[in-house]
Write an enzyme that holds these catalytic residues in place. Sequence first.
Site, PDB file in Angstrom:
ATOM      1  N   SER A 144       0.849  -1.192   0.000  1.00 44.67           N
ATOM      2  CA  SER A 144       0.000   0.000   0.000  1.00 44.67           C
ATOM      3  C   SER A 144       0.883   1.239   0.000  1.00 44.67           C
ATOM      4  CB  SER A 144      -0.871  -0.020   1.261  1.00 44.67           C
ATOM      5  OG  SER A 144      -1.433   1.251   1.494  1.00 44.67           O
ATOM      6  N   TYR A 157      -2.182   0.272  10.612  1.00 43.33           N
ATOM      7  CA  TYR A 157      -2.223  -0.345   9.266  1.00 43.33           C
ATOM      8  C   TYR A 157      -0.971   0.034   8.479  1.00 43.33           C
ATOM      9  CZ  TYR A 157      -3.612  -1.070   4.388  1.00 43.33           C
ATOM     10  OH  TYR A 157      -3.643  -1.452   3.075  1.00 43.33           O
TER      11      TYR A 157
HETATM   12  N1  LIG Z   1      -8.847  -1.608  -1.346  1.00 44.26           N
HETATM   13  C1  LIG Z   1      -7.865  -0.723  -1.331  1.00 44.26           C
HETATM   14  O1  LIG Z   1      -8.056   0.450  -1.685  1.00 44.26           O
HETATM   15  C2  LIG Z   1      -6.482  -1.147  -0.897  1.00 44.26           C
HETATM   16  C3  LIG Z   1      -5.465  -0.183  -0.935  1.00 44.26           C
HETATM   17  C4  LIG Z   1      -4.157  -0.558  -0.573  1.00 44.26           C
HETATM   18  C5  LIG Z   1      -3.888  -1.858  -0.189  1.00 44.26           C
HETATM   19  N2  LIG Z   1      -4.891  -2.781  -0.142  1.00 44.26           N
HETATM   20  C6  LIG Z   1      -4.539  -4.143   0.303  1.00 44.26           C
HETATM   21  O2  LIG Z   1      -5.044  -5.101  -0.597  1.00 44.26           O
HETATM   22  C7  LIG Z   1      -5.341  -6.317   0.100  1.00 44.26           C
HETATM   23  C8  LIG Z   1      -6.773  -6.762  -0.220  1.00 44.26           C
HETATM   24  O3  LIG Z   1      -7.668  -5.742   0.182  1.00 44.26           O
HETATM   25  P1  LIG Z   1      -9.176  -5.638  -0.350  1.00 44.26           P
HETATM   26  O4  LIG Z   1      -9.457  -4.195  -0.539  1.00 44.26           O
HETATM   27  O5  LIG Z   1      -9.423  -6.581  -1.463  1.00 44.26           O
HETATM   28  O6  LIG Z   1      -9.968  -6.120   0.963  1.00 44.26           O
HETATM   29  P2  LIG Z   1     -11.329  -6.945   1.149  1.00 44.26           P
HETATM   30  O7  LIG Z   1     -12.281  -6.686   0.030  1.00 44.26           O
HETATM   31  O8  LIG Z   1     -11.793  -6.631   2.532  1.00 44.26           O
HETATM   32  O9  LIG Z   1     -10.830  -8.451   1.091  1.00 44.26           O
HETATM   33  C9  LIG Z   1      -9.960  -8.901   2.090  1.00 44.26           C
HETATM   34  C10 LIG Z   1      -9.717 -10.390   1.939  1.00 44.26           C
HETATM   35  O10 LIG Z   1      -8.855 -10.798   3.027  1.00 44.26           O
HETATM   36  C11 LIG Z   1      -9.450 -11.903   3.697  1.00 44.26           C
HETATM   37  N3  LIG Z   1      -9.121 -11.891   5.121  1.00 44.26           N
HETATM   38  C12 LIG Z   1      -9.304 -10.865   6.004  1.00 44.26           C
HETATM   39  N4  LIG Z   1      -8.923 -11.263   7.229  1.00 44.26           N
HETATM   40  C13 LIG Z   1      -8.500 -12.548   7.116  1.00 44.26           C
HETATM   41  C14 LIG Z   1      -8.001 -13.495   8.050  1.00 44.26           C
HETATM   42  N5  LIG Z   1      -7.871 -13.215   9.350  1.00 44.26           N
HETATM   43  N6  LIG Z   1      -7.657 -14.728   7.601  1.00 44.26           N
HETATM   44  C15 LIG Z   1      -7.793 -15.042   6.278  1.00 44.26           C
HETATM   45  N7  LIG Z   1      -8.259 -14.175   5.350  1.00 44.26           N
HETATM   46  C16 LIG Z   1      -8.627 -12.954   5.786  1.00 44.26           C
HETATM   47  C17 LIG Z   1     -10.955 -11.771   3.430  1.00 44.26           C
HETATM   48  O11 LIG Z   1     -11.560 -13.050   3.426  1.00 44.26           O
HETATM   49  P3  LIG Z   1     -12.564 -13.621   4.545  1.00 44.26           P
HETATM   50  O12 LIG Z   1     -13.453 -12.490   4.955  1.00 44.26           O
HETATM   51  O13 LIG Z   1     -13.249 -14.735   3.839  1.00 44.26           O
HETATM   52  O14 LIG Z   1     -11.670 -14.092   5.629  1.00 44.26           O
HETATM   53  C18 LIG Z   1     -10.966 -11.216   2.011  1.00 44.26           C
HETATM   54  O15 LIG Z   1     -10.924 -12.260   1.079  1.00 44.26           O
HETATM   55  C19 LIG Z   1      -5.117  -6.007   1.584  1.00 44.26           C
HETATM   56  O16 LIG Z   1      -3.851  -6.491   1.977  1.00 44.26           O
HETATM   57  C20 LIG Z   1      -5.149  -4.487   1.653  1.00 44.26           C
HETATM   58  O17 LIG Z   1      -4.392  -3.975   2.716  1.00 44.26           O
HETATM   59  C21 LIG Z   1      -6.180  -2.451  -0.480  1.00 44.26           C
END
Ligand SMILES: NC(=O)c1ccc[n+]([C@@H]2O[C@H](COP(=O)([O-])OP(=O)(O)OC[C@H]3O[C@@H](n4cnc5c(N)ncnc54)[C@H](OP(=O)(O)O)[C@@H]3O)[C@@H](O)[C@H]2O)c1
Length: 242
Positions: A144, A157
């Site tokens: 990120s 975070y």
């Molecule tokens: N969206 C953004 O703007 C953004 C920006 C920068 C970085 N990121 C990074 O990108 C990655 C994905 O983010 P996203 O936006 O796609 O989030 P998301 O839509 O909330 O998806 C998160 C995923 O992580 C899984 N997860 C969460 N806690 C977990 C746990 N304890 N054990 C196993 N799986 C777990 C969830 O699955 P379950 O609920 O099934 O466990 C889900 O599949 C993250 O690392 C985030 O920090 C996102």
Amino acid sequence: MGNRLAGKVVVVTGATKGIGKGIALMCASEGASVVVGGRNERDGLMVVRDIEEAYGTEALFVQGDISREAACKQLIEQTVNRFGRVDGLVNNAGIFPRGTMTDTSEELFDSIFAVNIKGAFFCAMYAIQSMLKTGGGSIVHMGSTNGYKGGKDLAAYSCSKGAMLTLNRHIAAHYARDHIRSNWVTVGWVASEGEIELHQSRGLSPDKLKELAESHIPSGRMQTPEDMAYGTVFCCPTKRVK
Ligand SMILES: NC(=O)c1ccc[n+]([C@@H]2O[C@H](COP(=O)([O-])OP(=O)(O)OC[C@H]3O[C@@H](n4cnc5c(N)ncnc54)[C@H](OP(=O)(O)O)[C@@H]3O)[C@@H](O)[C@H]2O)c1
């Protein structure tokens, strides 16, 4: 569809929705057998079904909470039991609850670090143990911009992503001779399920979120999971470089 990952086995943590789901689907579209990690069984099995129906490649859902080391071990063990190897690991699972330097509780801090860095560390550890036996592999970390600049209301975070950046460099430096590569994708602002839900819980509708993001993002639009998947798939192939 292509064949850049034909014959490869790729594990994607947090692939039940959001960016991870987009990555899992694109890896499958490039011919990989994909292991879908996450806690939500219904969503995980739907991703498996989507992969099998759309691309005809094999997929497996492994349920587990990667904040526990045992679940990270099980994720890799079940992958090896089913497919015999791990060629790629995408350390994608992450949580991003808000908290500043003045209001982050110990509980919130621990929960963020448990998933974002402890989970990534142990998934990488067990994947590397397997990759060392099979001649190499590729690990990709979903980073990120906050890992560099530290968003004001994302104190813990941001620190967790900074630690992930160090984990990425550590693996790249120490396992290059073992043909294990490690890369970091700096994720932009993505309209994932998690991001939309978070802002909705704080009173910002998806339309308002889009409007706000568009005024901040140079490209003028929020990124999609697929946007992030292109770079990730590019980093995944595991050809040996002599
Ligand atoms: N969206 C953004 O703007 C953004 C920006 C920068 C970085 N990121 C990074 O990108 C990655 C994905 O983010 P996203 O936006 O796609 O989030 P998301 O839509 O909330 O998806 C998160 C995923 O992580 C899984 N997860 C969460 N806690 C977990 C746990 N304890 N054990 C196993 N799986 C777990 C969830 O699955 P379950 O609920 O099934 O466990 C889900 O599949 C993250 O690392 C985030 O920090 C996102």
